[in-house]
Design a protein around this motif. Structure first.
Motif, mmCIF file in Angstrom:
data_model
loop_
_atom_site.group_PDB
_atom_site.id
_atom_site.type_symbol
_atom_site.label_atom_id
_atom_site.label_comp_id
_atom_site.label_asym_id
_atom_site.label_seq_id
_atom_site.Cartn_x
_atom_site.Cartn_y
_atom_site.Cartn_z
ATOM 1 N N ALA A 1 0.864 -1.174 0.000
ATOM 2 C CA ALA A 1 0.000 0.000 0.000
ATOM 3 C C ALA A 1 0.904 1.228 0.000
ATOM 4 O O ALA A 1 1.317 1.715 1.056
ATOM 5 C CB ALA A 1 -0.927 0.005 1.205
ATOM 6 N N GLY A 2 1.257 1.709 -1.221
ATOM 7 C CA GLY A 2 2.220 2.804 -1.313
ATOM 8 C C GLY A 2 3.581 2.343 -0.857
ATOM 9 O O GLY A 2 4.161 1.416 -1.416
ATOM 10 N N THR A 3 4.094 2.965 0.178
ATOM 11 C CA THR A 3 5.411 2.579 0.714
ATOM 12 C C THR A 3 5.284 1.570 1.842
ATOM 13 O O THR A 3 6.284 1.198 2.443
ATOM 14 C CB THR A 3 6.143 3.832 1.244
ATOM 15 N N GLU A 4 4.056 1.145 2.162
ATOM 16 C CA GLU A 4 3.838 0.227 3.278
ATOM 17 C C GLU A 4 3.518 -1.181 2.778
ATOM 18 O O GLU A 4 2.976 -1.352 1.683
ATOM 19 C CB GLU A 4 2.673 0.721 4.151
ATOM 20 N N LEU A 5 3.848 -2.153 3.611
ATOM 21 C CA LEU A 5 3.466 -3.541 3.359
ATOM 22 C C LEU A 5 2.532 -3.964 4.481
ATOM 23 O O LEU A 5 2.876 -3.863 5.666
ATOM 24 C CB LEU A 5 4.700 -4.454 3.334
ATOM 25 N N ASN A 6 1.322 -4.393 4.122
ATOM 26 C CA ASN A 6 0.326 -4.760 5.122
ATOM 27 C C ASN A 6 0.108 -6.265 5.170
ATOM 28 O O ASN A 6 0.078 -6.926 4.124
ATOM 29 C CB ASN A 6 -1.022 -4.092 4.813
ATOM 30 N N GLU A 7 -0.030 -6.792 6.376
ATOM 31 C CA GLU A 7 -0.482 -8.164 6.579
ATOM 32 C C GLU A 7 -1.984 -8.112 6.849
ATOM 33 O O GLU A 7 -2.440 -7.446 7.771
ATOM 34 C CB GLU A 7 0.223 -8.825 7.768
ATOM 35 N N ILE A 8 -2.782 -8.806 6.015
ATOM 36 C CA ILE A 8 -4.239 -8.801 6.135
ATOM 37 C C ILE A 8 -4.706 -10.202 6.489
ATOM 38 O O ILE A 8 -4.397 -11.167 5.785
ATOM 39 C CB ILE A 8 -4.905 -8.343 4.817
ATOM 40 N N MET B 1 -14.246 -11.220 10.090
ATOM 41 C CA MET B 1 -13.447 -10.320 10.913
ATOM 42 C C MET B 1 -12.143 -10.065 10.160
ATOM 43 O O MET B 1 -11.431 -10.997 9.794
ATOM 44 C CB MET B 1 -13.152 -10.944 12.280
ATOM 45 N N GLU B 2 -11.845 -8.800 9.920
ATOM 46 C CA GLU B 2 -10.649 -8.442 9.150
ATOM 47 C C GLU B 2 -9.667 -7.719 10.062
ATOM 48 O O GLU B 2 -10.011 -6.735 10.721
ATOM 49 C CB GLU B 2 -11.033 -7.546 7.974
ATOM 50 N N TYR B 3 -8.437 -8.239 10.130
ATOM 51 C CA TYR B 3 -7.382 -7.637 10.931
ATOM 52 C C TYR B 3 -6.276 -7.166 9.988
ATOM 53 O O TYR B 3 -5.854 -7.906 9.095
ATOM 54 C CB TYR B 3 -6.768 -8.636 11.915
ATOM 55 N N VAL B 4 -5.783 -5.965 10.192
ATOM 56 C CA VAL B 4 -4.716 -5.427 9.340
ATOM 57 C C VAL B 4 -3.609 -4.885 10.238
ATOM 58 O O VAL B 4 -3.876 -4.137 11.189
ATOM 59 C CB VAL B 4 -5.239 -4.290 8.433
ATOM 60 N N ARG B 5 -2.366 -5.271 9.926
ATOM 61 C CA ARG B 5 -1.241 -4.649 10.615
ATOM 62 C C ARG B 5 -0.118 -4.399 9.624
ATOM 63 O O ARG B 5 0.090 -5.171 8.691
ATOM 64 C CB ARG B 5 -0.751 -5.484 11.798
ATOM 65 N N ARG B 6 0.598 -3.322 9.853
ATOM 66 C CA ARG B 6 1.679 -2.945 8.950
ATOM 67 C C ARG B 6 2.934 -3.733 9.289
ATOM 68 O O ARG B 6 3.302 -3.855 10.454
ATOM 69 C CB ARG B 6 1.952 -1.441 9.042
#
Length: 644
Positions: free
Chosen positions: A76-83, A97-102
């Motif tokens: 996501a742009g300059t970020e990498l997300n774990e979904i 249930m959706e959990y997101v952390r960078r």
């Protein structure tokens, strides 16, 4: 729904973003049955954000359809997300249930631009899916890439035999070397395209696609052989072996067939260093006796709570460091405790549950003594003094109130598991030391008794035969009466001490001790003093007078020639004034003397010896012991005198 919102607040301590998505949010309409049946082109989940193809990108829709859980990584742009998307039901309504952390890409990939990060995703996924210790693929790789895969070929569960014992005996450093050596060895046999996964602490999962049954079996035999040949320089006496369960697949999903390989592996562990395949067995029923659940490899926590969300929260807090088992009820908890017992390192137990509640579980654990080796932390929103006092009185180690604080839960769990692990280790060490000391005592007693027999000119087997007969008599005596209060510890003590019954003969003149013929009256009086000499030797061991072995040996040495009617020697004791230890040894000694050849007589048959003892020709014995001798009479020749 209110409870779900509270739980989401707790999850937000773990993730940057937490959302509860409805089917409508995912662009899904459900039919009358509640199952999704119309899929629209719009979706609000994070995995679809900025994606051209929702069908391929959306893990939330897949989770809603399959009622499972999936993980995805997205730039996501300059970020990498774990979904993470997980299927849940709230008030009987399906949600995702959706959990997101960078993910800290600087830590993972170094300080790089977005473009370079994208080109280096291969390296990132290698780090993500590789077990840091063994360098095999890790469990995450199995869950994300292998579990649902359709395969034609062979799969195998591979378990290191006695790995925990080796780890405890030689240390974790040697254990780590063993794991790396096993992976290196297996990889030297298989192809680079084959998949080796470290499934658990000492369990590996092997996938070899597009291979014939014959070639697959050959590969497994090579693995078995080469692992057996591994030598660790740091531990020259350590030899490795594995147990393997293997199955062939034909266009089948891995997770559907894997339990069969797991069962076969457990059958292989019955003999160890063995391969068991589905085609290698025919008509046997051993599968029914094999536990279907896989062996736990790390320290294991059993979470018991009727709330799925509560279990999920604790799972997220703890699964990185521990194997997690879950039970949704007290009934299920008790069944799992029966099944796993000492494999469970900690029980996290809720109080209020329908049916069997937490206190009912504790009652069962106390009754079955599980509480002595399975620590329990109570987890509950009930924080009244009454509940806490009752829980502690029933043996729990700690009490954690909801809502959970992540650091508190992790620290308390870690402390309790470490404490009990240390206690178990100390218990093991102490047991081994006691056993070693006991073995040393037995050896010294045996050496001393053999010295006496050597001087006495006897065969050297008299002591071992008396030992064996004393043991048989005591076992039978314990069965027929509790009059003498003989525990198994006391029984073992009497058997060991019986080896010293004639130690006093070391002080008798050789001319009398080994005279070839009947002793004169004067010589017999001298011979009788061996009872007092033996007792005197033991009395002079002043430092050890309180030792049970010395006390029992004294009784036997001094009084094993006493008789039940008072006509024995040296003190003329009568009836049960004679210690039971001396009475039993006396009877065993007389029987062996009758059936053995000595310098002054020939041997009698078993039948003749029994008749002489029962007729009182060798003195009067305790009637209870005579009955015990009768009861075991038919077993004596085979068990003690087999081979002459």
């Amino acid at each position: 729904m209110e409870q779900a919102r509270k739980q989401m607040e707790i999850f937000r301590q773990l993730f940057h973003e937490v959302r509860l998505l409805t089917a409508s949010d995912l662009g899904v309409e459900t039919g009358d049955s509640g199952e999704p049946n119309i899929w629209k082109t719009s979706c609000e989940c994070r995995s679809c954000l900025g994606q051209k193809s929702i069908e391929e990108a959306c893990i939330a829709r897949k989770v809603l359809k399959e009622k499972g859980q999936k993980t995805k990584y997205e730039n996501a742009g300059t970020e990498l997300n774990e979904i993470i998307a997980k299927y849940v039901e709230v008030d009987d309504t399906p949600y995702v249930m959706e959990y997101v952390r960078r993910v800290d890409t600087d830590a993972v990939l170094g300080e790089v631009t977005t473009e370079r990060a994208k080109t280096n995703m291969t390296e990132f996924y290698k780090m993500l899916y590789t077990d840091a210790l063994s360098q095999a693929y890790n469990r995450r790789y199995f869950e994300d890439r292998i579990r649902k895969k359709v395969v034609t070929g062979g799969i195998a569960m591979i378990d290191l035999d006695d790995f925990k014992t080796s780890n405890d005996t030689y240390g974790h450093e040697i254990g780590d070397i063993l794991l790396r050596a096993v992976v290196t060895t297996i990889r030297s046999v298989i192809r680079s395209s084959d998949v080796l996964i470290r499934y658990g602490g000492d369990e590996f999962f092997l996938v070899i696609p597009n291979i014939s049954q014959e070639m697959f079996e050959q590969k497994l035999n090579e693995i078995l052989y080469h692992i057996r040949m591994i030598q660790i320089p740091e531990s020259k006496n350590l030899y490795l072996s594995v147990s393997i369960g293997a199955v062939m697949l034909k266009n089948q999903v891995v997770e559907e067939v894997m339990p069969k390989a797991d069962k076969l592996m457990y059958e292989a562990k019955e003999t160890k260093n063995t391969i068991v395949t589905e085609w290698g067995r025919s008509g046997d029923k051993k599968d029914e006796m094999i536990r279907s659940s896989r062996k736990l490899s790390r320290q294991c926590i059993l979470i018991v709570d009727d709330s799925e969300i509560n279990r999920a929260i604790l799972y997220e807090m703890l699964h990185q460091d521990y194997d997690i088992l879950e039970a949704e009820s007290g009934e299920r908890c008790i069944r799992m405790l029966e099944e796993y017992k000492r494999e469970i390192s900690l029980l996290l137990l809720d109080i209020v549950m329908p049916g069997i509640n937490g206190f009912d579980v504790l009652e069962q654990m106390n009754r079955k003594k599980w509480i002595e080796f399975i620590p329990v932390i109570m987890i509950s929103s009930e924080n009244s003094d009454y509940y806490m006092r009752k829980a502690y009185n029933m043996g729990v180690c700690d009490y954690i109130s909801r809502p959970f604080d992540i650091k508190v839960v992790q620290r308390r769990v870690n402390n309790i598991i470490k404490l009990y692990a240390k206690q178990r280790r100390l218990t093991t060490i102490l047991t081994e030391q006691v056993k070693s000391k006991e073995e040393s005592r037995k050896i010294m007693v045996a050496i001393l008794s053999q010295i006496v027999e050597f001087r006495n000119g006897e065969s050297g087997l008299h002591v071992s035969r008396v030992n064996a007969l004393v043991k048989m008599l005591l076992e039978r005596l314990r069965q027929v009466t509790d009059q003498y209060n003989i525990s198994w510890v006391k029984q073992d003590l009497i058997v060991m001490a019986s080896s010293l019954h004639d130690i006093g003969k070391i002080g008798i003149d050789d001319k009398i001790l080994n005279k070839n013929g009947k002793l004169t009256k004067e010589e017999f009086e001298v011979m009788k003093t061996h009872t007092l000499i033996g007792a005197s030797i033991l009395e002079n061991l002043e430092e050890y007078q309180k030792e049970p072995l010395v006390q029992t040996a004294y009784e036997i040495c001094r009084w094993h020639h006493e008789r039940y009617d008072g006509n024995g020697y040296p003190d003329g004791l009568k009836g049960d004034d004679i210690p039971i230890s001396a009475q039993v040894v006396s009877l065993a000694d007389v029987y062996d003397a009758l059936v053995s050849k000595r310098v002054y007589k020939e041997s009698y048959t078993h039948e003749t010896a029994m008749q002489m003892i029962m007729n009182g020709e060798c003195g009067v014995f305790n009637p209870v012991l005579l009955q015990c001798l009768k009861d075991i009479a038919t077993n004596i020749p085979d068990e003690i005198y087999r081979g002459g």
